[in-house]
Motif scaffolding. Structure first.
Motif, PDB file in Angstrom:
ATOM      1  N   ALA A  30       0.833  -1.208   0.000  1.00  0.00           N
ATOM      2  CA  ALA A  30       0.000   0.000   0.000  1.00  0.00           C
ATOM      3  C   ALA A  30       0.866   1.256   0.000  1.00  0.00           C
ATOM      4  O   ALA A  30       0.587   2.231  -0.709  1.00  0.00           O
ATOM      5  N   LEU A  31       1.940   1.240   0.793  1.00  0.00           N
ATOM      6  CA  LEU A  31       2.840   2.391   0.836  1.00  0.00           C
ATOM      7  C   LEU A  31       3.536   2.589  -0.499  1.00  0.00           C
ATOM      8  O   LEU A  31       3.852   3.723  -0.891  1.00  0.00           O
ATOM      9  N   GLY A  32       3.770   1.491  -1.217  1.00  0.00           N
ATOM     10  CA  GLY A  32       4.386   1.603  -2.534  1.00  0.00           C
ATOM     11  C   GLY A  32       3.492   2.281  -3.548  1.00  0.00           C
ATOM     12  O   GLY A  32       3.975   2.866  -4.527  1.00  0.00           O
ATOM     13  N   GLU A  33       2.169   2.230  -3.331  1.00  0.00           N
ATOM     14  CA  GLU A  33       1.209   2.863  -4.239  1.00  0.00           C
ATOM     15  C   GLU A  33       0.798   4.260  -3.774  1.00  0.00           C
ATOM     16  O   GLU A  33       0.289   5.059  -4.560  1.00  0.00           O
ATOM     17  N   ALA A  34       1.015   4.558  -2.494  1.00  0.00           N
ATOM     18  CA  ALA A  34       0.448   5.770  -1.895  1.00  0.00           C
ATOM     19  C   ALA A  34       1.223   7.031  -2.247  1.00  0.00           C
ATOM     20  O   ALA A  34       2.429   7.000  -2.508  1.00  0.00           O
ATOM     21  N   SER A  35       0.490   8.152  -2.237  1.00  0.00           N
ATOM     22  CA  SER A  35       1.113   9.469  -2.385  1.00  0.00           C
ATOM     23  C   SER A  35       1.056  10.258  -1.089  1.00  0.00           C
ATOM     24  O   SER A  35       1.664  11.324  -0.978  1.00  0.00           O
ATOM     25  N   LEU A  36       0.345   9.717  -0.078  1.00  0.00           N
ATOM     26  CA  LEU A  36       0.195  10.427   1.192  1.00  0.00           C
ATOM     27  C   LEU A  36      -0.042   9.434   2.317  1.00  0.00           C
ATOM     28  O   LEU A  36      -0.788   8.461   2.156  1.00  0.00           O
ATOM     29  N   VAL A  37       0.583   9.684   3.467  1.00  0.00           N
ATOM     30  CA  VAL A  37       0.326   8.925   4.688  1.00  0.00           C
ATOM     31  C   VAL A  37      -0.195   9.890   5.744  1.00  0.00           C
ATOM     32  O   VAL A  37       0.429  10.919   6.024  1.00  0.00           O
ATOM     33  N   LEU A  38      -1.360   9.577   6.291  1.00  0.00           N
ATOM     34  CA  LEU A  38      -1.959  10.388   7.344  1.00  0.00           C
ATOM     35  C   LEU A  38      -1.694   9.736   8.693  1.00  0.00           C
ATOM     36  O   LEU A  38      -1.952   8.539   8.873  1.00  0.00           O
ATOM     37  N   VAL A  39      -1.180  10.507   9.637  1.00  0.00           N
ATOM     38  CA  VAL A  39      -0.910  10.013  10.989  1.00  0.00           C
ATOM     39  C   VAL A  39      -1.826  10.743  11.965  1.00  0.00           C
ATOM     40  O   VAL A  39      -2.452  11.742  11.622  1.00  0.00           O
ATOM     41  N   PRO A  40      -1.937  10.239  13.209  1.00  0.00           N
ATOM     42  CA  PRO A  40      -2.893  10.819  14.161  1.00  0.00           C
ATOM     43  C   PRO A  40      -2.706  12.311  14.395  1.00  0.00           C
ATOM     44  O   PRO A  40      -1.617  12.859  14.183  1.00  0.00           O
ATOM     45  N   PRO A  41      -3.781  12.981  14.828  1.00  0.00           N
ATOM     46  CA  PRO A  41      -3.725  14.425  15.095  1.00  0.00           C
ATOM     47  C   PRO A  41      -2.638  14.781  16.095  1.00  0.00           C
ATOM     48  O   PRO A  41      -2.280  13.971  16.957  1.00  0.00           O
ATOM     49  N   GLU A  42      -2.108  15.984  15.993  1.00  0.00           N
ATOM     50  CA  GLU A  42      -1.075  16.448  16.911  1.00  0.00           C
ATOM     51  C   GLU A  42      -1.567  17.687  17.648  1.00  0.00           C
ATOM     52  O   GLU A  42      -2.442  18.419  17.175  1.00  0.00           O
ATOM     53  N   ALA A  43      -0.986  17.913  18.818  1.00  0.00           N
ATOM     54  CA  ALA A  43      -1.396  19.043  19.645  1.00  0.00           C
ATOM     55  C   ALA A  43      -0.813  20.340  19.108  1.00  0.00           C
ATOM     56  O   ALA A  43       0.303  20.386  18.604  1.00  0.00           O
ATOM     57  N   SER A  44      -1.605  21.385  19.219  1.00  0.00           N
ATOM     58  CA  SER A  44      -1.159  22.719  18.839  1.00  0.00           C
ATOM     59  C   SER A  44      -0.988  23.543  20.111  1.00  0.00           C
ATOM     60  O   SER A  44      -1.930  23.725  20.884  1.00  0.00           O
ATOM     61  N   VAL A  45       0.238  24.044  20.350  1.00  0.00           N
ATOM     62  CA  VAL A  45       0.537  24.846  21.531  1.00  0.00           C
ATOM     63  C   VAL A  45       0.987  26.224  21.074  1.00  0.00           C
ATOM     64  O   VAL A  45       2.055  26.374  20.495  1.00  0.00           O
ATOM     65  N   GLY A  46       0.147  27.226  21.310  1.00  0.00           N
ATOM     66  CA  GLY A  46       0.464  28.577  20.872  1.00  0.00           C
ATOM     67  C   GLY A  46       0.952  29.458  22.002  1.00  0.00           C
ATOM     68  O   GLY A  46       0.843  29.108  23.180  1.00  0.00           O
ATOM     69  N   PRO A 105       2.907   2.253  16.688  1.00  0.00           N
ATOM     70  CA  PRO A 105       3.612   1.989  15.432  1.00  0.00           C
ATOM     71  C   PRO A 105       3.720   3.196  14.501  1.00  0.00           C
ATOM     72  O   PRO A 105       4.231   3.054  13.395  1.00  0.00           O
ATOM     73  N   VAL A 106       3.204   4.371  14.934  1.00  0.00           N
ATOM     74  CA  VAL A 106       3.197   5.526  14.034  1.00  0.00           C
ATOM     75  C   VAL A 106       4.609   5.867  13.565  1.00  0.00           C
ATOM     76  O   VAL A 106       4.844   6.100  12.371  1.00  0.00           O
ATOM     77  N   SER A 107       5.578   5.873  14.491  1.00  0.00           N
ATOM     78  CA  SER A 107       6.939   6.236  14.116  1.00  0.00           C
ATOM     79  C   SER A 107       7.521   5.253  13.098  1.00  0.00           C
ATOM     80  O   SER A 107       8.271   5.645  12.196  1.00  0.00           O
ATOM     81  N   THR A 108       7.156   3.967  13.224  1.00  0.00           N
ATOM     82  CA  THR A 108       7.639   2.966  12.269  1.00  0.00           C
ATOM     83  C   THR A 108       7.047   3.200  10.884  1.00  0.00           C
ATOM     84  O   THR A 108       7.745   3.137   9.868  1.00  0.00           O
ATOM     85  N   VAL A 109       5.746   3.484  10.835  1.00  0.00           N
ATOM     86  CA  VAL A 109       5.095   3.741   9.541  1.00  0.00           C
ATOM     87  C   VAL A 109       5.660   5.013   8.908  1.00  0.00           C
ATOM     88  O   VAL A 109       5.878   5.061   7.683  1.00  0.00           O
ATOM     89  N   GLU A 110       5.905   6.034   9.718  1.00  0.00           N
ATOM     90  CA  GLU A 110       6.515   7.258   9.184  1.00  0.00           C
ATOM     91  C   GLU A 110       7.874   6.950   8.551  1.00  0.00           C
ATOM     92  O   GLU A 110       8.196   7.459   7.466  1.00  0.00           O
ATOM     93  N   ARG A 111       8.659   6.126   9.215  1.00  0.00           N
ATOM     94  CA  ARG A 111       9.972   5.774   8.680  1.00  0.00           C
ATOM     95  C   ARG A 111       9.831   4.983   7.371  1.00  0.00           C
ATOM     96  O   ARG A 111      10.579   5.217   6.408  1.00  0.00           O
ATOM     97  N   MET A 112       8.881   4.064   7.324  1.00  0.00           N
ATOM     98  CA  MET A 112       8.644   3.287   6.112  1.00  0.00           C
ATOM     99  C   MET A 112       8.220   4.192   4.963  1.00  0.00           C
ATOM    100  O   MET A 112       8.667   4.028   3.819  1.00  0.00           O
ATOM    101  N   ALA A 113       7.348   5.161   5.271  1.00  0.00           N
ATOM    102  CA  ALA A 113       6.856   6.076   4.239  1.00  0.00           C
ATOM    103  C   ALA A 113       7.975   6.951   3.691  1.00  0.00           C
ATOM    104  O   ALA A 113       8.108   7.133   2.468  1.00  0.00           O
ATOM    105  N   LYS A 114       8.769   7.483   4.596  1.00  0.00           N
ATOM    106  CA  LYS A 114       9.850   8.371   4.154  1.00  0.00           C
ATOM    107  C   LYS A 114      10.879   7.623   3.325  1.00  0.00           C
ATOM    108  O   LYS A 114      11.472   8.173   2.391  1.00  0.00           O
ATOM    109  N   ALA A 115      11.094   6.346   3.638  1.00  0.00           N
ATOM    110  CA  ALA A 115      12.028   5.541   2.849  1.00  0.00           C
ATOM    111  C   ALA A 115      11.542   5.356   1.414  1.00  0.00           C
ATOM    112  O   ALA A 115      12.341   5.161   0.492  1.00  0.00           O
TER     113      ALA A 115
END
Length: 335
Positions: free
Chosen positions: A97-113, A189-199
């Motif tokens: 799936a990552l080989g076909e994808a153009s975008l990986v969405l990961v969970p929401p992140e906190a915004s601290v202003g 596993p988010v960090s692992t998927v991010e690494r796989m995507a960036k590779a």
């Protein structure tokens, strides 16, 4: 600023992750069911979509769903943090799936202003810190004090990092510290998927940002009784993690969704947030935002991969149910 970063971690635990505790303490009564309320307790009947796919033979790797709409494809990986740092897992389906994808969405992140930082400082910690001259362990009842001290010793921590926080927040910080000491990663596993995507050269993007302010405000309104109840739930979760450090990780990696679901109840952070004014609305809003982000991905052609916490997939009216209700076809890719 360091205090706000720690609270950002607490907020992430509350809004974007569930944990593996099988509740031993009695949870609070759930709020009345409405179209805007998502039930996150074990009594929840569960996602109709997930229930349909539980009987499907499991291919190798973690649970993965294929969502299709109008020619667009979205692969949804269900995550179950924390996972052991040393956990080995492989998913040929996700890799393809990552080989076909153009975008990986990961969970929401906190915004601290900057306004949140200023308000936090001026209000003396927004209601989540002990009053001047008061220390956490001096104010805990004997049963909780004994459990708290035992837990922080297991986490190899002194009383210092927690002494100025109220019980609820102190418990969540301790839970995070304990998991780190126990070799459990809240980032996987988010960090692992991010690494796989960036590779593979695939763009990675958070589904959305959630404002830390409402979470801080809600936590600051917890009563003394609710603070102690939150700490009890957190210590129960911590004790469960300590006794079952690899169970859910192994089941998750093998795609044994039924076994994961049997122990993957609402997290202590979620229960705590539901005790606070407006907390149920914040949780329901977060699930709604995640579903909206995935629906938006389905509005564009091509392939997207998304990592979504199982706490947002397993409940009735969770993310997968909402995608199907919006006209998407949801299946489990066999290969």
């Amino acid at each position: 600023m360091r205090s706000l970063l720690m609270l950002s971690t607490v907020a992430a635990l509350a809004l974007a992750s569930a944990a593996q505790a099988q509740a031993q303490a009695t949870p609070p009564a759930p709020p009345p069911a409405t179209s805007q309320t998502v039930e996150l307790f074990p009594a929840d009947p569960g996602s109709a979509v997930v229930e349909e796919l539980l009987v499907v033979a499991r291919p190798p790797g973690p649970a993965l769903w294929l969502v299709e709409k109008g020619g667009a494809k979205l692969y949804v990986l269900g995550s179950a943090p924390p996972l052991p740092h040393q956990l080995k897992w492989d998913s040929p389906r996700l890799d393809r799936a990552l080989g076909e994808a153009s975008l990986v969405l990961v969970p929401p992140e906190a915004s601290v202003g900057p306004l949140q930082i200023t308000k936090f400082v001026l209000t003396g910690g927004g209601g989540v810190r002990q009053g001047l001259g008061k220390k956490l362990e001096n104010r805990l009842p004997p049963d909780l004090l004994a459990r708290f001290v035992s837990a922080r010793e297991r986490a190899q921590r002194t009383a210092v990092p927690y002494k100025d926080w109220k019980p609820a927040v102190a418990g969540f910080i301790l839970l995070s510290d304990f998991r780190q000491a126990a070799g459990l990663s809240e980032a996987k596993p988010v960090s692992t998927v991010e690494r796989m995507a960036k590779a593979k050269g695939v763009k990675v993007k958070a589904m959305s940002q959630y404002r830390l302010g409402p979470v801080l405000a809600s936590a600051g309104k917890l009563s003394d009784e609710a603070n102690l109840a939150c700490l009890r739930d957190t210590l129960t979760e911590l004790e469960y993690d300590g006794g079952h450090p690899t169970d859910i990780g192994t089941d998750w990696a093998n795609g044994d969704l039924a076994s994961v679901r049997a122990r993957y109840s609402a997290s202590a952070a979620q229960r705590c947030l539901l005790r606070a004014p407006g907390g149920a609305g914040l949780l329901a809003e977060q699930i709604g935002q995640s579903a909206a982000a995935l629906n938006e991905a389905l509005d564009r052609p091509g392939v997207t991969v998304a990592v979504v916490d199982l706490a947002f997939l397993l409940p009735a009216n969770g993310v997968l149910d909402r995608l199907k209700a919006a006209g998407a076809q949801v299946t489990s890719p066999a290969s």
